[in-house]
Scaffold this motif. Structure first.
Motif, PDB file in Angstrom:
ATOM      1  N   GLY A 150       0.808  -1.219   0.000  1.00 53.26           N
ATOM      2  CA  GLY A 150       0.000   0.000   0.000  1.00 53.26           C
ATOM      3  C   GLY A 150       0.836   1.261   0.000  1.00 53.26           C
ATOM      4  N   TYR A 205       1.286  -7.772  -7.626  1.00 51.08           N
ATOM      5  CA  TYR A 205       0.727  -6.428  -7.694  1.00 51.08           C
ATOM      6  C   TYR A 205      -0.626  -6.442  -8.410  1.00 51.08           C
ATOM      7  N   THR A 206      -1.675  -6.262  -7.639  1.00 51.15           N
ATOM      8  CA  THR A 206      -3.014  -6.114  -8.186  1.00 51.15           C
ATOM      9  C   THR A 206      -3.664  -4.924  -7.495  1.00 51.15           C
ATOM     10  N   VAL A 207      -4.808  -4.533  -7.994  1.00 48.23           N
ATOM     11  CA  VAL A 207      -5.525  -3.425  -7.359  1.00 48.23           C
ATOM     12  C   VAL A 207      -5.797  -3.741  -5.891  1.00 48.23           C
ATOM     13  N   GLN A 208      -6.125  -5.001  -5.624  1.00 47.43           N
ATOM     14  CA  GLN A 208      -6.452  -5.405  -4.253  1.00 47.43           C
ATOM     15  C   GLN A 208      -5.214  -5.380  -3.347  1.00 47.43           C
ATOM     16  N   THR A 209      -4.073  -5.889  -3.838  1.00 46.27           N
ATOM     17  CA  THR A 209      -2.895  -6.008  -2.969  1.00 46.27           C
ATOM     18  C   THR A 209      -2.219  -4.671  -2.686  1.00 46.27           C
ATOM     19  N   MET A 242      -3.779  -1.777  -2.449  1.00 45.54           N
ATOM     20  CA  MET A 242      -4.646  -0.867  -1.705  1.00 45.54           C
ATOM     21  C   MET A 242      -4.232  -0.867  -0.237  1.00 45.54           C
ATOM     22  N   LYS A 244      -4.268  -1.028   3.631  1.00 44.84           N
ATOM     23  CA  LYS A 244      -5.221  -1.592   4.577  1.00 44.84           C
ATOM     24  C   LYS A 244      -5.705  -0.501   5.528  1.00 44.84           C
TER      25      LYS A 244
END
Length: 473
Positions: free
Chosen positions: A37, A184-188, A190, A192
């Motif tokens: 993040g 690396y993805t949008v989810q990872t 972001m 926390k």
């Protein structure tokens, strides 16, 4: 005047002040950090905090080209009391910064001499830190026309290892086919929304702070009205890119749960060097370069807040012996007083369980107090823009006063948010959190009220009266 500070000297000084390779590991570590993040957070805060603050400082330095920096700007807007308070807050924040930075320095020295185990030896870290800080304090009394030698070398010592980390990490993954340590993805990527992330954001803001530092040497600069804003903008673009790409690079090499704040960069470089078949000599050389960068930054930060607080504020607030300046306009005895205070803090923190814990605690304490001066800086800028709309400004972030003021208001909200987030409870138990909050908030309040007490004592002793139109009610 001979030996003036030129444009590229200014750029290197600003890079030394604004960029620290240590923040790459600090921000991406899962413990006390943001993990992946950190990548979007660096981008976001570069644009909503770093760049506007740098531009505001550039405008103020060009408009009021006098030694004193923050002190002069706040005094210009609100008067002597608030000028003193911003100098006091800035100096006290740096006191804790020195100690955390010295800890990081000794970690790198340990790797540079081929003895990484010493990085975990608290006695070695403390003793060596004390010796080096006293030596650097003596050097800082020679003025920045002399000190720029160290800041120029220091800027390279910090940026070159970062560039190497970036280049080698991408070569290792893209050319040699080593598996990335992170996905690396949008989810990872972001951030926390937890207490650790909230606290870490204030550290990111602190890492991006420092654009005001070199303004304390504006009278030593060559053509400051032109060169100071230009140097700030060049340095800002360079530093922001290094933080973002460096965060990607370190997480390509190490998973975030294996990154430690104090040793993460060197461990990552060791790993990627091994991947590319490079010997251990490489890490020693890199650690030496980082050590030089830290030396350059410490010299700059030793002289700047001291010069602002003891060399610029009203005569009579402090003892004459501490405000007398030498031929380089540096209050020498105040520098040595500061070294004595840092010595006490280093001795006290040696009681903490590990070097990494010492480093993280000191960084967190610094992040809280370091953001306070920006509140006064931004409100002063807003006031000066509103009350002096027609003042000649050789450089300005916007010709329209309303637009410049709105930008400053947005940054003021961001800084206020950073102060709140820096006090977020992050300890595992309620009891530890209560102690942590008492130390963090209580320590900040002690700093603020001690500054007010010093000022009130000065007024009582001297009968000093501030201009009524500059009083904050």
């Amino acid at each position: 005047m001979k030996n003036k500070i030129g444009l590229w000297d200014l750029v290197f000084m600003n890079v030394s002040a604004l960029f620290g390779i240590r923040w790459i590991a600090k921000s991406t570590a899962s413990s006390f950090g943001l993990g992946l993040g950190a990548i979007p957070v660096w981008v976001i805060f570069t644009f909503i905090f770093f760049v506007p603050i740098a531009l505001i400082c550039a405008e103020l330095a060009a408009t009021y080209p006098r030694d004193g920096g923050l002190y002069e700007w706040v005094k210009e807007a609100y008067g002597d009391k608030q000028g003193f308070m911003v100098s006091w807050l800035n100096w006290t924040a740096k006191i804790f910064w020195y100690t955390s930075f010295l800890t990081f320095l000794m970690v790198n020295v340990s790797y540079a001499i081929g003895q990484p185990a010493l990085a975990e030896n608290k006695i070695f870290v403390m003793a060596a830190s004390l010796v080096i800080f006293w030596i650097l304090s003596v050097i800082s009394t020679k003025g920045m026309a002399f000190g720029k030698i160290f800041t120029n070398i220091g800027a390279l010592g910090s940026t070159v290892p970062t560039i190497l980390l970036i280049a080698m990490a991408f070569i290792s993954v893209l050319i040699f086919g080593h598996k990335p340590a992170s996905v690396y993805t949008v989810q990872t990527i972001m951030p926390k929304m937890d207490v650790n992330s909230f606290a870490a954001i204030s550290s990111v803001m602190f890492a991006l702070a420092g654009a005001e530092t070199t303004a304390n040497f504006v009278t030593e600069m060559d053509n400051p009205k032109k060169n100071f804003p230009k140097a700030i903008l060049i340095a800002a673009a360079f530093v922001a890119g290094l933080y973002v790409l460096g965060s990607i690079a370190i997480t390509l090499v190490l998973p975030t749960d294996k990154i430690t704040a104090s040793q993460g960069v060197l461990v990552a470089l060791s790993q990627v060097a091994a991947n590319l078949g490079i010997g251990s000599w490489f890490i020693k050389l890199v650690a030496l370069g980082i050590s030089l960068s830290i030396l350059g930054s410490i010299i700059l930060y030793i002289a700047s807040p001291i010069k602002m607080l003891f060399g610029s504020v009203n005569k009579g607030i402090f003892s004459k012996s501490f405000t007398e300046v030498n031929e380089h306009n540096i209050p020498t005895k105040a520098v040595y007083l500061q070294a004595a205070i840092v010595t006490v803090i280093l001795l006290a923190t040696s009681l903490l369980p590990s070097v990494d814990t010492i480093y993280n605690v000191l960084v967190t304490m610094t992040a809280l107090t370091a953001l306070f001066p920006y509140v006064l800086l931004l409100t002063s800028y807003i006031r000066l823009r509103k009350t002096r709309p027609n003042e000649e400004r050789p450089y300005e972030i916007s010709k329209k006063n309303s637009r410049a003021v709105n930008i400053a208001y947005v940054v003021l909200v961001v800084v206020s948010l950073g102060i709140v987030l820096s006090a977020t409870p992050v300890m595992p138990s309620l009891k530890e959190n209560i102690i942590y909050e008492v130390e963090m908030i209580g320590g900040a309040l002690i700093v603020i009220f001690s500054g007010i007490a010093i000022w009130n004592n000065f007024v009582k002793r001297t009968g000093f009266k501030q201009d009524k139109d500059k009083l904050i009610l």
